[in-house]
Design an enzyme around this catalytic site. Structure first.
Site, mmCIF file in Angstrom:
data_model
loop_
_atom_site.group_PDB
_atom_site.id
_atom_site.type_symbol
_atom_site.label_atom_id
_atom_site.label_comp_id
_atom_site.label_asym_id
_atom_site.label_seq_id
_atom_site.Cartn_x
_atom_site.Cartn_y
_atom_site.Cartn_z
ATOM 1 N N LYS A 61 30.637 34.622 32.079
ATOM 2 C CA LYS A 61 30.469 34.617 30.761
ATOM 3 C C LYS A 61 29.044 35.213 30.540
ATOM 4 O O LYS A 61 28.796 36.053 29.627
ATOM 5 C CB LYS A 61 30.731 33.431 30.058
ATOM 6 C CG LYS A 61 32.402 32.916 30.071
ATOM 7 C CD LYS A 61 32.413 31.619 29.363
ATOM 8 C CE LYS A 61 33.694 30.914 29.802
ATOM 9 N NZ LYS A 61 33.779 29.645 29.079
ATOM 10 N N HIS B 268 62.678 40.112 45.478
ATOM 11 C CA HIS B 268 62.560 41.567 45.677
ATOM 12 C C HIS B 268 61.274 42.077 45.498
ATOM 13 O O HIS B 268 60.803 43.127 45.486
ATOM 14 C CB HIS B 268 63.496 42.259 44.543
ATOM 15 C CG HIS B 268 64.806 41.855 44.652
ATOM 16 N ND1 HIS B 268 65.926 42.592 45.315
ATOM 17 C CD2 HIS B 268 65.625 40.847 43.912
ATOM 18 C CE1 HIS B 268 67.082 42.000 45.264
ATOM 19 N NE2 HIS B 268 66.701 41.035 44.303
ATOM 20 N N GLU C 85 42.040 26.056 38.666
ATOM 21 C CA GLU C 85 40.774 25.924 37.910
ATOM 22 C C GLU C 85 40.494 24.232 38.084
ATOM 23 O O GLU C 85 39.132 23.957 38.100
ATOM 24 C CB GLU C 85 41.076 26.088 36.393
ATOM 25 C CG GLU C 85 39.744 26.195 35.611
ATOM 26 C CD GLU C 85 39.805 26.625 34.231
ATOM 27 O OE1 GLU C 85 39.562 27.708 33.943
ATOM 28 O OE2 GLU C 85 40.280 26.074 33.373
#
Lengths: 438, 549
Positions: free
Chosen positions: B515, B388, B357
């Site tokens: 948004k 893994h 960000e």
């Protein structure tokens, strides 16, 4: 027989008197900070009807002496009774270690204090270890005699017991102590003999059962509050069942005292580190801690969660009437809760104000008052925490005049909600209220 | 002049092509026995080994020349002194002032910062003390047992990461206190949580810098309705069950948070840099104020290190330079953060926000498009688990990657009653062994095996090329202080890189447009409308409308 008793609490005093009364030569050693001079003047820390007179008689007869030096007791007794408060096991250890070395011959010790399960064996081992270090070989006979004395009836409880529960791990000690107790158990089956650990655990289980009864009733009272049912009627109904009985079912704002403290009731505190604690009893004790705040919660809700700047009168601080002790008392948590919300407290107790001062020191928001009425002056609410006799029938008219609001939260259910409503009080007990439709 | 035309950059490019490209890490180590001594730093308990990067002494010299050319010193002074380094929004980024041990005389708009910071911490301490004492009461008068942090992004990731990492430093007075973190707008975390909570004993922390974040406000509304089932009086509901943490007191008041429950920070603190402020309330509730202050002290120590250590011994500077070297010259597109410590599970996620960000930008400070790569894709997981999962790609994938390995040396030093201490201490050794083993394989590939070992490149599908750079950070133990150091280390790494790339790491315009579009789309879904002219949106909306009925 020559007997030494250590500890001048209720159990120590009654034991010393009762043994002297039947002809023994008794020395009572004050060793928990009790003042010998006060004791000699028969200013007792307990308020037991008839006890002072009886002690005076035995003192006059010369069969009973008060001392404050351990050695006086050590050198006197054939049998040594230890009757200390439940939290004084460290003192017991010191005392018994000293006794083990002072009297090098075989010793008989009877512990009446409410110590953790296994304490008798542990204390005996401690004494033997002390002796071993000094090259002493004689045995210590260690018995457990759990105390079941109830305040107000202690003399009768001791001299005419329904049963005596005696813990003993060997024959010789048992014979000696059974002989000493013979005058008090003349009927068949009164003397129940078991091992010390079994006796101690029996005492633990009895206290646990009583605590459970109380907590159960408290929970019923909290439900009664929500259901708008008068718990007093329910209590009478429940108590009338002979399987349950009337004892220990009075709901209230929590029980206190050392015998019911977390420390004493936790089995993990015993020598047996692998023992699990009783889930039920832990819950009982935790719910009792919450119950100690029940009056605070009622007050909190009454004033819509905003108590800042309020003045509250409190009647009673001792953990029960008739004592100046505040160990584990509901008022301790209650006061902290009130202060944290910015409440100023005016408090009156006929005996325990000095204990409060010692516990909390001087505080701006704690005014210790000389009378119940003085405490009520200008109060937004009155909280009743200990049911001292003088609180049962106050001058309500005067009270209403003194208080800012005629508002009473009663942690002991000592008034009648209907009557309180009639005389203009808002009255909230534990499981009852002047607001309920009767 | 563009960055890539600068002298230092050009010198690095040439240096890479001529000196480094032909050499593998294996050759670099073979040719220089003292690489570790040359390329590691130890300061204030932290050890940073960066010898496993494809660099030489010359590389480092040129990289340092780059930051000199980019005037890092001037920028750092600007950062710490409260100059408006957040240029697009015209304000300072003073997270360092939140942890300053004494008044450095920093002012914003003529107002001294230090007293404000201390006042806010003091107010937070009061709330912590009240909750710890069991004297913060719910509507029914019972003490609070559960704290739910409602926040997203910076108001969630920092406190969540730290509370998870430092659970074993829980304050004795917080023994019965349960902390919960709820962030997702879809309500799934909240709905699940509420089922286990009791209105009487639950407090919600409403954490939002702007106090307008829809994600958080939507969850707060759900929390409020849940409380209102039991609480008629809204004033009591808000006073006893909500604490607000925000830089916007007016909005907090508008939402009914009473002044005594408002904890303030300031618009000069970036959301992703805000865990040091009152946004850290959950941390303070867990650790107590003393523990929280240790965290701040660790970060402040890293601030001092960053400001005073020479570039070649300066951890954040070195980390930043190695990142730039890897991304811009070695072609690394992905950087993995790999803590070998299960407690640090949320650390990679936290850095994902902090780095991407901050530095996921393609416009420079002057608003001009740039022609070089900035922040790579950052990801990660607890190292032994990731072994893994995605390590396959690190070892045998087709692209260059870089990694940060982090590990405490000691764990489980306090004896345990459950008889597992010795076994767990062994597991810690096993964990360290894995950490060191993996970075060695990344460095050397098959060559890590002894000469003549049959597994050494026998088959192509078992071949490890190696030559992947990594940094290893070791520290004696994980403590609040050390975690403070680590977080501040990465914060300053990000800042140094932003200075080199000439971008503003303190804004995030890239998260705004979505948004806005969501608002229109919300109405479109609710009203079954088709306001968009692209066929994809139309198709998706049609499907949703069909299923919703």
């Amino acid at each position: 027989m020559r007997v030494s008793v250590y500890g001048a609490g209720l159990t120590g005093l009654v034991t010393a008197w009762a043994l002297a009364d039947v002809g023994n030569d008794v020395v009572l050693v004050a060793c928990e900070g009790e003042e010998l001079t006060a004791l000699k003047r028969l200013q007792l820390g307990v308020n037991e009807p008839g006890l002072s007179e009886r002690l005076a008689a035995q003192l006059a007869e010369g069969r009973l002496r008060f001392e404050d030096q351990w050695a006086a007791g050590f050198n006197h007794g054939d049998v040594h009774f230890v009757a200390l408060a439940a939290d004084r096991i460290a003192l017991a250890e010191q005392l018994l270690a000293a006794l083990a070395l002072t009297r090098s011959e075989s010793l008989t010790v009877v512990n009446q204090s409410t110590f953790p399960v296994g304490a008798a064996r542990r204390l005996r081992e401690l004494m033997l270890l002390e002796r071993e270090r000094q090259g002493l070989v004689d045995d210590v006979y260690f018995l457990a005699l759990p105390s079941f004395l109830q305040e107000g009836a202690a003399i009768h409880n001791f001299t005419r017991p329904q049963r005596i529960l005696l813990g003993s791990d060997d024959e010789w000690g048992l014979r000696l102590v059974a002989e000493l107790l013979r005058p008090f158990c003349r009927n068949q089956g009164q003397l129940m003999v078991m091992s010390t650990k079994e006796a101690e655990f029996s005492k633990y289980a009895i206290n646990g059962m009583l605590a459970t009864k109380l907590s159960f009733m408290n929970e019923m009272a909290n439900l009664a509050d929500q259901l708008q049912v008068d718990i007093e009627q329910v209590r009478k109904g429940v108590g009338s069942d002979p399987r349950i009985g009337f004892d220990y079912i009075y709901p209230g704002c929590g029980f206190g005292g050392l015998s019911f403290s977390q420390d004493v009731m936790r089995l993990a505190e015993t020598v047996e580190t692998e023992v699990e604690d009783s889930y039920l009893l832990q819950t009982v004790l935790e719910s009792n801690e919450q119950q100690k705040e029940v009056l605070f919660r009622k007050l909190w809700r009454h004033f819509d969660s905003d108590l800042a700047g309020k003045t509250v009168a409190i009647w009673g601080a001792a953990f029960k009437p008739g004592t100046d002790r505040i160990d584990n008392a509901p008022c301790l948590l209650l006061l902290e809760a009130l202060w944290a919300q910015g409440v100023a407290v005016r408090i009156y107790d006929p005996a325990a104000l000095e204990s409060l001062r010692r516990h909390f020191g001087e505080r701006q928001d704690m005014r210790l008052c000389d009378s119940a009425y003085q405490a009520a002056e200008g109060a937004d609410a009155l909280l009743i925490v200990t049911e001292w006799k003088e609180f049962w029938s106050p001058d309500f008219e005067r009270l209403a005049e003194l208080m800012r609001n005629p508002l009473i939260f009663d942690g002991r259910n000592i008034y009648d909600p209907g009557f309180m409503r009639e005389i203009g009080f808002t009255y909230r007990g534990v499981g009852r209220s002047s607001d309920f439709d009767s | 002049m563009s960055l890539i035309e600068s002298t230092a950059w050009q010198a690095l490019a040439t240096h890479y092509k001529e000196q480094i490209a032909p050499l593998s890490l294996q050759q670099l180590f073979a040719g220089n026995e003292s690489r570790f001594a040359q390329f590691s730093v130890e300061a204030d308990g932290l050890l940073m080994d960066y010898s496993k990067h494809r660099i030489t002494g010359e590389t480092l010299k040129l990289l340092v020349r780059l930051i000199e050319e980019r005037e890092l010193g001037r920028w750092t002074d600007a950062l710490f002194s409260g100059a408006p380094v957040n240029s697009s929004e015209g304000r300072p980024a003073l997270h360092t002032a939140l942890r300053a041990a004494s008044d450095q005389g920093v002012e914003v708009n003529g107002q001294a910062v230090y007293p404000q910071v201390q006042a806010s911490l003091g107010k937070m301490a009061g709330i912590v003390a009240k909750i710890h004492a069991g004297q913060w009461r719910g509507y029914s008068g019972k003490p609070i047992t559960d704290i739910v942090n409602l926040g997203v992004g910076g108001s969630d990731l920092g406190p969540l990461m730290i509370c998870h990492a430092l659970e074993e430093f829980r304050h004795a007075d917080a023994a019965g206190l349960n902390l919960h973190f709820v962030s997702s707008i879809d309500g799934s975390q909240l709905a699940e949580r509420l089922g286990h909570l009791n209105q009487e004993t639950t407090v919600f922390i409403l954490s939002s810098k702007s106090f307008t974040t829809i994600d958080t406000l939507a969850n707060a509304e759900a929390a409020k309705r849940w409380l209102a089932q039991k609480i008629d009086n809204e004033a009591v509901l808000l006073r006893q069950h909500f604490i607000g943490c925000s830089a916007n007191p007016e909005k907090m008041s508008e939402r009914g948070i009473p002044p005594q429950n408002q904890l303030l920070f300031w618009d000069w603190v970036g959301g992703r840099y805000s865990l040091w402020s009152v946004i850290g309330l959950p941390i303070a509730l867990l650790l107590g104020m003393d523990g929280f202050r240790q965290l701040l002290r660790g970060a402040a120590a890293m601030d001092a290190h960053f400001r005073t250590a020479p570039p070649a011994a300066n951890m954040p500077v070195l980390m930043a330079l190695l990142g730039v070297w890897s991304s811009n010259f070695l072609g690394v597109k992905g950087h993995a953060v790999l803590p070998y410590d299960g407690r640090m599970r949320h650390f990679p996620g936290y850095l994902t926000q902090l780095e991407m960000e901050s530095n996921g930008k393609s416009v420079d400070r002057d608003g001009n498009p740039i022609d070089y790569d900035t922040c790579p894709i950052i990801w990660g997981d607890v190292g032994p688990n990731a072994q893994h999962a995605f390590y396959q790609l690190l070892h045998q994938g087709t692209q260059p990657v870089s990694c940060d390995f982090l590990a405490p040396v000691l764990r489980y030093r306090i004896s345990r009653s459950d008889g597992t201490q010795e076994q767990l201490q062994d597991q810690q050794v096993l964990t360290l062994a894995n950490c060191l083993g993996q970075s060695r394989v990344l460095m050397l590939g098959d060559q890590a095996l002894a000469e003549g070992d049959p597994r050494r490149g026998a088959r192509n599908d078992q071949h490890y090329n190696g030559n992947q750079g990594s940094t290893t950070l070791l520290y004696p133990e994980l403590t609040p202080y050390v975690l403070g150091q680590l977080v501040a280390l990465y914060e300053h790494k990000v800042f140094v890189q932003a200075v080199i790339w000439h971008i503003n790491p303190f804004d995030q315009w890239g998260v705004e447009l979505g948004k806005v579009l969501a608002q229109d789309t919300f109405a479109a879904i609710k009203d079954c409308q088709q306001p968009f002219d692209d066929s994809s949106s139309q198709g998706l909306l049609a499907y949703i409308a069909r299923v919703r009925g």
